[in-house]
Scaffold this motif. Structure first.
Motif, short mmCIF file in Angstrom:
data_model
loop_
_atom_site.label_atom_id
_atom_site.label_comp_id
_atom_site.label_asym_id
_atom_site.label_seq_id
_atom_site.Cartn_x
_atom_site.Cartn_y
_atom_site.Cartn_z
N VAL A 205 -5.79 -8.75 11.82
CA VAL A 205 -4.69 -9.14 10.98
C VAL A 205 -4.98 -8.64 9.54
O VAL A 205 -3.92 -8.22 9.07
CB VAL A 205 -4.34 -10.58 10.91
CG1 VAL A 205 -3.40 -11.08 10.39
CG2 VAL A 205 -4.14 -10.96 12.79
N THR A 206 -5.97 -8.74 9.07
CA THR A 206 -6.46 -8.12 7.82
C THR A 206 -6.19 -6.83 7.72
O THR A 206 -5.53 -6.25 6.81
CB THR A 206 -7.78 -8.26 7.24
OG1 THR A 206 -8.03 -9.92 7.29
CG2 THR A 206 -8.05 -8.07 5.71
N GLY A 207 -6.25 -6.12 8.62
CA GLY A 207 -6.26 -4.36 8.69
C GLY A 207 -4.74 -4.38 8.85
O GLY A 207 -4.46 -3.42 8.12
N LEU A 208 -4.02 -5.26 9.53
CA LEU A 208 -2.47 -4.87 9.83
C LEU A 208 -1.78 -5.18 8.38
O LEU A 208 -0.92 -4.55 7.78
CB LEU A 208 -2.15 -5.64 10.89
CG LEU A 208 -2.51 -5.34 12.18
CD1 LEU A 208 -1.87 -6.39 13.15
CD2 LEU A 208 -1.87 -3.90 12.48
N ARG A 209 -2.41 -6.39 7.73
CA ARG A 209 -1.80 -6.73 6.34
C ARG A 209 -2.18 -5.44 5.20
O ARG A 209 -1.33 -5.33 4.64
CB ARG A 209 -2.44 -7.98 5.85
CG ARG A 209 -1.88 -9.19 6.80
CD ARG A 209 -2.89 -10.38 6.42
NE ARG A 209 -2.78 -10.77 5.05
CZ ARG A 209 -3.56 -12.02 4.74
NH1 ARG A 209 -4.17 -12.74 5.43
NH2 ARG A 209 -3.14 -12.18 3.33
N LEU A 210 -3.04 -5.01 5.53
CA LEU A 210 -3.38 -3.82 4.42
C LEU A 210 -2.57 -2.79 4.66
O LEU A 210 -2.11 -1.71 3.86
CB LEU A 210 -5.07 -3.54 4.69
CG LEU A 210 -6.10 -4.31 4.02
CD1 LEU A 210 -7.50 -3.78 4.22
CD2 LEU A 210 -5.61 -4.51 2.48
N GLY A 211 -2.43 -2.49 6.02
CA GLY A 211 -1.43 -1.44 6.48
C GLY A 211 -0.08 -1.34 6.08
O GLY A 211 1.04 -0.52 5.84
N VAL A 212 0.28 -2.70 6.04
CA VAL A 212 1.76 -3.09 5.71
C VAL A 212 2.06 -2.46 4.01
O VAL A 212 3.10 -1.56 3.83
CB VAL A 212 2.17 -4.68 5.39
CG1 VAL A 212 3.36 -4.69 4.54
CG2 VAL A 212 2.21 -5.02 6.82
N GLY A 213 1.35 -2.74 3.52
CA GLY A 213 1.46 -2.06 1.83
C GLY A 213 1.50 -0.61 1.72
O GLY A 213 2.12 -0.05 1.37
N ARG A 214 0.51 -0.06 2.47
CA ARG A 214 0.24 1.45 2.53
C ARG A 214 1.41 2.02 3.42
O ARG A 214 1.76 3.07 2.91
CB ARG A 214 -1.15 2.12 3.29
CG ARG A 214 -2.32 1.48 2.48
CD ARG A 214 -3.55 1.38 3.15
NE ARG A 214 -4.05 3.05 3.46
CZ ARG A 214 -5.07 3.44 3.02
NH1 ARG A 214 -5.88 2.80 2.23
NH2 ARG A 214 -5.15 4.74 3.27
N GLY A 215 1.79 1.47 4.31
CA GLY A 215 2.90 1.74 5.21
C GLY A 215 4.34 2.16 4.15
O GLY A 215 5.01 2.89 4.30
N LEU A 216 4.46 0.90 3.63
CA LEU A 216 5.61 0.84 2.77
C LEU A 216 5.69 1.85 1.65
O LEU A 216 6.58 2.64 1.25
CB LEU A 216 5.84 -0.50 2.01
CG LEU A 216 6.39 -1.58 3.06
CD1 LEU A 216 6.33 -2.89 2.35
CD2 LEU A 216 7.91 -1.31 3.84
N THR A 217 4.45 2.07 1.24
CA THR A 217 4.11 3.32 0.20
C THR A 217 4.49 4.63 0.61
O THR A 217 5.10 5.37 0.04
CB THR A 217 2.82 3.12 -0.46
OG1 THR A 217 2.70 1.97 -0.99
CG2 THR A 217 2.60 4.32 -1.22
N GLY A 218 4.05 4.71 1.96
CA GLY A 218 4.23 5.97 2.60
C GLY A 218 5.66 6.27 2.88
O GLY A 218 6.23 7.53 2.72
N VAL A 219 6.53 5.26 3.27
CA VAL A 219 8.15 5.44 3.47
C VAL A 219 8.61 6.09 2.13
O VAL A 219 9.27 7.07 2.01
CB VAL A 219 8.63 4.32 3.93
CG1 VAL A 219 10.04 4.47 3.70
CG2 VAL A 219 8.27 3.96 5.15
N VAL A 220 8.20 5.46 0.81
CA VAL A 220 8.89 5.84 -0.31
C VAL A 220 8.36 7.20 -0.79
O VAL A 220 9.26 7.93 -1.09
CB VAL A 220 8.30 4.85 -1.43
CG1 VAL A 220 8.68 5.29 -2.71
CG2 VAL A 220 8.64 3.28 -1.35
N VAL A 221 7.14 7.70 -0.51
CA VAL A 221 6.57 8.93 -0.76
C VAL A 221 7.47 9.91 -0.09
O VAL A 221 7.75 11.00 -0.43
CB VAL A 221 5.15 9.10 -0.71
CG1 VAL A 221 4.55 10.62 -0.91
CG2 VAL A 221 4.16 8.12 -1.62
N ALA A 222 7.51 9.49 1.34
CA ALA A 222 8.03 10.66 2.35
C ALA A 222 9.63 10.80 1.97
O ALA A 222 10.01 11.96 1.86
CB ALA A 222 8.25 10.16 3.54
#
Length: 281
Positions: A205-222
């Motif tokens: 769950v900690t890894g998924l929570r870290l992935g949420v922030g990185r994933g949203l940043t990835g959407v913005v950059v893309a």
């Protein structure tokens, strides 16, 4: 007689007041984290409003929070926000779900199969620390300008924290628990589902929570590179036209989405592992 009646009335009053105080204390204890988070949000917003109106005084640099809320309300009233939300939400959900499945699977393989760990560990360590958002132009050239390129970028930035945390969770399981399970003739699947997964759930769950922030940043950059819809496109367009209230409104939507997703993961962990007490509770 009157004296005894007075003492009885005082005692009844004390009993009636005590449950009320206890009820308030219990309510605060249960919702302490939410209350504190709400107060912090209000303080920051008030400070933001004061700095924008009496400190910076240049809306191109810092728009008052009230104008940001106005811009956000106008987006919802006009219906424009729904198209951007649907596009960005689909890109994020596709990349995040695929990365979660792949990351958990690879993490368990690395934690349980030594040869897999020996081959993959250097690559996972290197790619985890690499600035993968810089690969956005490559994904666009390879997958095109559609949803696939954005989802691929989200996948690339989410999968590695999930792998690393899942592997750490599996690797930290007490070997004694596995030996006890084997002594009761537990199969590999039973050990996986009865020992390894429950013991490493908080790490996953900690890894998924870290992935949420990185994933949203990835959407913005893309969406910065090539898009005609999406929250990242909206933020980029607002920045190019110096529409600071709209820019902050788009960022605020991302922030609220992140809080909601992380809150959902916390609830999921609590439901799947009720024996664990979350830190904020």
């Amino acid at each position: 007689m009157a004296h005894e009646h007075e003492r009885g009335r005082q005692k009844a009053t004390a009993i009636s007041v005590e449950p009320a105080n206890t009820g308030r204390a219990d309510f605060y204890s249960r919702h302490r984290a939410r209350i504190r988070g709400t107060l912090t949000f209000l303080w920051v917003m008030l400070l933001w409003e004061a700095m924008a109106r009496y400190g910076v005084r240049d809306e191109r640099l810092l728009a008052p929070f009230s104008k940001v809320i106005t811009a956000l309300v106008n987006l919802f009233l006009s219906g424009e926000i729904w198209q951007h939300l649907s596009v960005s939400g689909y890109e994020f959900a596709l990349g995040f779900l695929l990365a979660s499945l792949a990351g958990v699977t690879v993490g368990f393989l690395m934690g349980t199969v030594r040869i897999v760990r020996d081959y993959l560990d250097p690559w996972i360590s290197g790619l985890y620390s690499a600035p993968l958002v810089a690969l956005a132009p490559f994904f666009i050239m390879f997958f095109g300008v559609g949803v696939a390129s954005k989802a691929a970028l989200v996948f690339s930035v989410v999968v590695f924290p999930v792998v690393v945390n899942t592997f750490a969770g599996v690797y930290s399981v007490d070997p004694g628990m596995i030996e006890v399970a084997r002594s009761f003739n537990a199969s590999r699947l039973q050990i996986l589902f009865k020992v390894l997964i429950p013991s490493s759930l908080s790490y996953i769950v900690t890894g998924l929570r870290l992935g949420v922030g990185r994933g949203l940043t990835g959407v913005v950059v893309a969406e910065f590179f090539f898009a005609n819809a999406g929250l990242g496109f909206l933020v980029a367009l607002a920045g190019q036209t110096f529409n600071t209230p709209l820019l902050f409104a788009g960022i605020l939507v991302f922030a609220v989405a992140g809080v909601a997703l992380i809150g959902g993961l916390k609830r999921l962990e609590k439901k799947l592992a009720p024996w664990r007490t979350l830190e904020e509770e």
